[in-house]
Design a protein around this motif. Structure first.
Motif, PDB file in Angstrom:
ATOM      1  N   LEU A 158      19.346  -4.468  -4.787  1.00 42.05           N
ATOM      2  CA  LEU A 158      17.966  -4.927  -4.946  1.00 42.05           C
ATOM      3  C   LEU A 158      17.543  -5.806  -3.771  1.00 42.05           C
ATOM      4  O   LEU A 158      16.475  -5.611  -3.177  1.00 42.05           O
ATOM      5  CB  LEU A 158      17.829  -5.709  -6.255  1.00 42.05           C
ATOM      6  CG  LEU A 158      16.495  -6.435  -6.459  1.00 42.05           C
ATOM      7  CD1 LEU A 158      15.385  -5.436  -6.737  1.00 42.05           C
ATOM      8  CD2 LEU A 158      16.582  -7.457  -7.581  1.00 42.05           C
ATOM      9  N   ILE A 159      18.394  -6.765  -3.422  1.00 42.85           N
ATOM     10  CA  ILE A 159      18.068  -7.682  -2.322  1.00 42.85           C
ATOM     11  C   ILE A 159      18.007  -6.928  -0.994  1.00 42.85           C
ATOM     12  O   ILE A 159      17.114  -7.158  -0.171  1.00 42.85           O
ATOM     13  CB  ILE A 159      19.102  -8.824  -2.260  1.00 42.85           C
ATOM     14  CG1 ILE A 159      18.991  -9.691  -3.522  1.00 42.85           C
ATOM     15  CG2 ILE A 159      18.911  -9.675  -1.008  1.00 42.85           C
ATOM     16  CD1 ILE A 159      20.086 -10.730  -3.659  1.00 42.85           C
ATOM     17  N   ASP A 175       9.759 -12.247  -9.112  1.00 41.86           N
ATOM     18  CA  ASP A 175      10.071 -10.814  -9.185  1.00 41.86           C
ATOM     19  C   ASP A 175      11.578 -10.585  -9.278  1.00 41.86           C
ATOM     20  O   ASP A 175      12.051  -9.739 -10.051  1.00 41.86           O
ATOM     21  CB  ASP A 175       9.522 -10.085  -7.958  1.00 41.86           C
ATOM     22  CG  ASP A 175       8.004 -10.007  -7.964  1.00 41.86           C
ATOM     23  OD1 ASP A 175       7.400 -10.262  -9.024  1.00 41.86           O
ATOM     24  OD2 ASP A 175       7.423  -9.702  -6.900  1.00 41.86           O
ATOM     25  N   HIS A 176      12.333 -11.344  -8.499  1.00 42.89           N
ATOM     26  CA  HIS A 176      13.781 -11.158  -8.483  1.00 42.89           C
ATOM     27  C   HIS A 176      14.416 -11.602  -9.798  1.00 42.89           C
ATOM     28  O   HIS A 176      15.328 -10.938 -10.303  1.00 42.89           O
ATOM     29  CB  HIS A 176      14.390 -11.911  -7.301  1.00 42.89           C
ATOM     30  CG  HIS A 176      14.236 -11.182  -6.007  1.00 42.89           C
ATOM     31  ND1 HIS A 176      14.971 -11.471  -4.885  1.00 42.89           N
ATOM     32  CD2 HIS A 176      13.418 -10.152  -5.655  1.00 42.89           C
ATOM     33  CE1 HIS A 176      14.625 -10.663  -3.901  1.00 42.89           C
ATOM     34  NE2 HIS A 176      13.680  -9.860  -4.343  1.00 42.89           N
ATOM     35  N   ILE A 187      22.509  -6.061  -7.970  1.00 42.40           N
ATOM     36  CA  ILE A 187      21.795  -7.206  -7.387  1.00 42.40           C
ATOM     37  C   ILE A 187      21.799  -7.108  -5.862  1.00 42.40           C
ATOM     38  O   ILE A 187      20.776  -7.331  -5.200  1.00 42.40           O
ATOM     39  CB  ILE A 187      22.421  -8.535  -7.852  1.00 42.40           C
ATOM     40  CG1 ILE A 187      22.136  -8.766  -9.338  1.00 42.40           C
ATOM     41  CG2 ILE A 187      21.879  -9.709  -7.025  1.00 42.40           C
ATOM     42  CD1 ILE A 187      22.784 -10.012  -9.918  1.00 42.40           C
ATOM     43  N   GLN A 213      23.166 -13.831   3.858  1.00 49.43           N
ATOM     44  CA  GLN A 213      22.796 -13.177   2.604  1.00 49.43           C
ATOM     45  C   GLN A 213      24.073 -12.988   1.790  1.00 49.43           C
ATOM     46  O   GLN A 213      24.958 -12.229   2.182  1.00 49.43           O
ATOM     47  CB  GLN A 213      22.141 -11.832   2.919  1.00 49.43           C
ATOM     48  CG  GLN A 213      21.542 -11.108   1.729  1.00 49.43           C
ATOM     49  CD  GLN A 213      20.763  -9.885   2.182  1.00 49.43           C
ATOM     50  OE1 GLN A 213      19.798  -9.992   2.934  1.00 49.43           O
ATOM     51  NE2 GLN A 213      21.194  -8.719   1.743  1.00 49.43           N
ATOM     52  N   THR A 266       8.123 -14.004  -4.892  1.00 48.25           N
ATOM     53  CA  THR A 266       9.351 -13.233  -4.666  1.00 48.25           C
ATOM     54  C   THR A 266      10.448 -13.669  -5.621  1.00 48.25           C
ATOM     55  O   THR A 266      11.157 -12.837  -6.205  1.00 48.25           O
ATOM     56  CB  THR A 266       9.822 -13.407  -3.206  1.00 48.25           C
ATOM     57  OG1 THR A 266       8.792 -12.977  -2.318  1.00 48.25           O
ATOM     58  CG2 THR A 266      11.090 -12.601  -2.941  1.00 48.25           C
ATOM     59  N   ASP A 277      14.672  -5.001  -0.464  1.00 50.47           N
ATOM     60  CA  ASP A 277      13.408  -5.740  -0.527  1.00 50.47           C
ATOM     61  C   ASP A 277      12.963  -6.113   0.888  1.00 50.47           C
ATOM     62  O   ASP A 277      13.654  -6.864   1.587  1.00 50.47           O
ATOM     63  CB  ASP A 277      13.577  -7.000  -1.384  1.00 50.47           C
ATOM     64  CG  ASP A 277      12.241  -7.633  -1.755  1.00 50.47           C
ATOM     65  OD1 ASP A 277      11.278  -7.502  -0.973  1.00 50.47           O
ATOM     66  OD2 ASP A 277      12.163  -8.263  -2.823  1.00 50.47           O
ATOM     67  N   THR A 288      13.883 -15.586   2.423  1.00 51.72           N
ATOM     68  CA  THR A 288      12.691 -14.748   2.576  1.00 51.72           C
ATOM     69  C   THR A 288      12.198 -14.828   4.020  1.00 51.72           C
ATOM     70  O   THR A 288      12.493 -15.780   4.743  1.00 51.72           O
ATOM     71  CB  THR A 288      11.560 -15.218   1.647  1.00 51.72           C
ATOM     72  OG1 THR A 288      11.224 -16.577   1.961  1.00 51.72           O
ATOM     73  CG2 THR A 288      11.975 -15.116   0.192  1.00 51.72           C
ATOM     74  N   ILE A 324      12.722  -9.847   2.187  1.00 46.46           N
ATOM     75  CA  ILE A 324      13.927 -10.625   2.478  1.00 46.46           C
ATOM     76  C   ILE A 324      14.334 -10.416   3.932  1.00 46.46           C
ATOM     77  O   ILE A 324      14.292  -9.294   4.442  1.00 46.46           O
ATOM     78  CB  ILE A 324      15.086 -10.209   1.541  1.00 46.46           C
ATOM     79  CG1 ILE A 324      14.656 -10.365   0.077  1.00 46.46           C
ATOM     80  CG2 ILE A 324      16.330 -11.028   1.832  1.00 46.46           C
ATOM     81  CD1 ILE A 324      14.175 -11.751  -0.294  1.00 46.46           C
ATOM     82  N   SER A 356      13.921  -8.951 -12.296  1.00 43.24           N
ATOM     83  CA  SER A 356      14.783  -7.805 -11.984  1.00 43.24           C
ATOM     84  C   SER A 356      16.239  -8.097 -12.338  1.00 43.24           C
ATOM     85  O   SER A 356      16.955  -7.215 -12.837  1.00 43.24           O
ATOM     86  CB  SER A 356      14.673  -7.456 -10.497  1.00 43.24           C
ATOM     87  OG  SER A 356      13.356  -7.049 -10.167  1.00 43.24           O
ATOM     88  N   PHE A 357      16.691  -9.333 -12.098  1.00 39.85           N
ATOM     89  CA  PHE A 357      18.075  -9.696 -12.431  1.00 39.85           C
ATOM     90  C   PHE A 357      18.307  -9.605 -13.941  1.00 39.85           C
ATOM     91  O   PHE A 357      19.364  -9.150 -14.392  1.00 39.85           O
ATOM     92  CB  PHE A 357      18.392 -11.104 -11.938  1.00 39.85           C
ATOM     93  CG  PHE A 357      18.307 -11.276 -10.441  1.00 39.85           C
ATOM     94  CD1 PHE A 357      18.479 -10.195  -9.589  1.00 39.85           C
ATOM     95  CD2 PHE A 357      18.040 -12.523  -9.888  1.00 39.85           C
ATOM     96  CE1 PHE A 357      18.393 -10.343  -8.207  1.00 39.85           C
ATOM     97  CE2 PHE A 357      17.956 -12.685  -8.514  1.00 39.85           C
ATOM     98  CZ  PHE A 357      18.127 -11.597  -7.673  1.00 39.85           C
TER      99      PHE A 357
END
Length: 235
Positions: A144-145, A191-192, A141, A157, A188, A148, A177, A151, A195-196
């Motif tokens: 991924l963040i 999408d997240h 995770i 964060q 966004t 991106d 974001t 972000i 993905s999670f």
């Protein structure tokens, strides 16, 4: 000088009426009572004008087109601002008109002046999730963040395990974001989330849902709880 003239003239009128045997004070009292509504109306009008000056010139709290929030308005888009009132288009598409004197005395949040838009969510995993699975999920995770471009990596964060809930062990996500546009932000987030879910499935873990465990003691010998449950479920 004008005030002195008014005082002299008023005193003369009182003296003449007294000479004629007329008590003038009840009349003055009546005039005072009748003037009270006008005084209150003038007070509100002055309050609204000064409220408009405070909002538009002194504090520059908002302008036409801004998305604002306050206790008397709720949330909406500013459409018209005058020296006496503010008209706000609510998200229900209705228009609300608020006196400046009211809104100027309230806390106002101007959402249009956001520099970023926040994503904040909790992901609850089952108590059967192992420590290695948690480490893999947290790492994926975070990667991924971090990768991106949508972000903002210059502001706060965070991705951490935060606690044990009744039916889950929770991961808390908190980041921002770059865009403040609502539709882009929602895209966004969508999408997240997808993905999670893939990351959790890849790790062989499962997301939790509310459950209850019932511990029964002292049942009669030969009592078949499983059979009763299966019978009720089949119905």
């Amino acid at each position: 000088m004008k005030a002195l003239k008014v005082f002299v003239v008023g005193s003369g009128i009182v003296a003449v009426l007294a000479q004629w045997g007329i008590n003038p004070w009840p009349y003055f009292a009546g005039i005072g009572v009748l003037s009270l509504p006008f005084a209150f109306a003038a007070k509100d009008a002055v309050s609204n004008v000064f409220g408009g000056i405070k909002l538009l010139i002194v504090d520059q709290t908002f302008r036409v087109g801004d998305w604002i929030e306050s206790p008397s308005i709720g949330q909406g888009i500013v459409e018209v601002v005058t020296l006496s009132t503010v008209k706000v288009r609510k998200f229900s598409k209705a228009v609300q008109t608020i006196p400046n004197g009211v809104i100027a005395a309230e806390p106002i949040t101007n959402w249009s002046r956001m520099t970023n838009r926040r994503i904040k969510m909790d992901i609850g995993l089952t108590y059967g999730t192992t420590s290695d699975q948690f480490k893999n999920i947290l790492g994926d995770i975070r990667d991924l963040i971090a990768s991106d471009h949508r972000i903002d990596h210059e502001v706060t964060q965070m991705v951490h395990l935060v606690g044990f809930k009744q039916s889950s062990i929770d991961i808390n996500l908190y980041y921002f974001t770059k865009t403040t546009d609502w539709e882009e932000w929602r895209s966004t987030v969508e999408d997240h989330i997808l993905s999670f879910v893939k990351i959790i499935e890849k790790a062989g873990a499962s997301m939790a849902f509310p459950t209850q465990s019932i511990h029964v003691e002292g049942l009669p010998e030969g009592f078949n709880v499983t059979g009763i449950v299966e019978k009720n479920v089949s119905r």
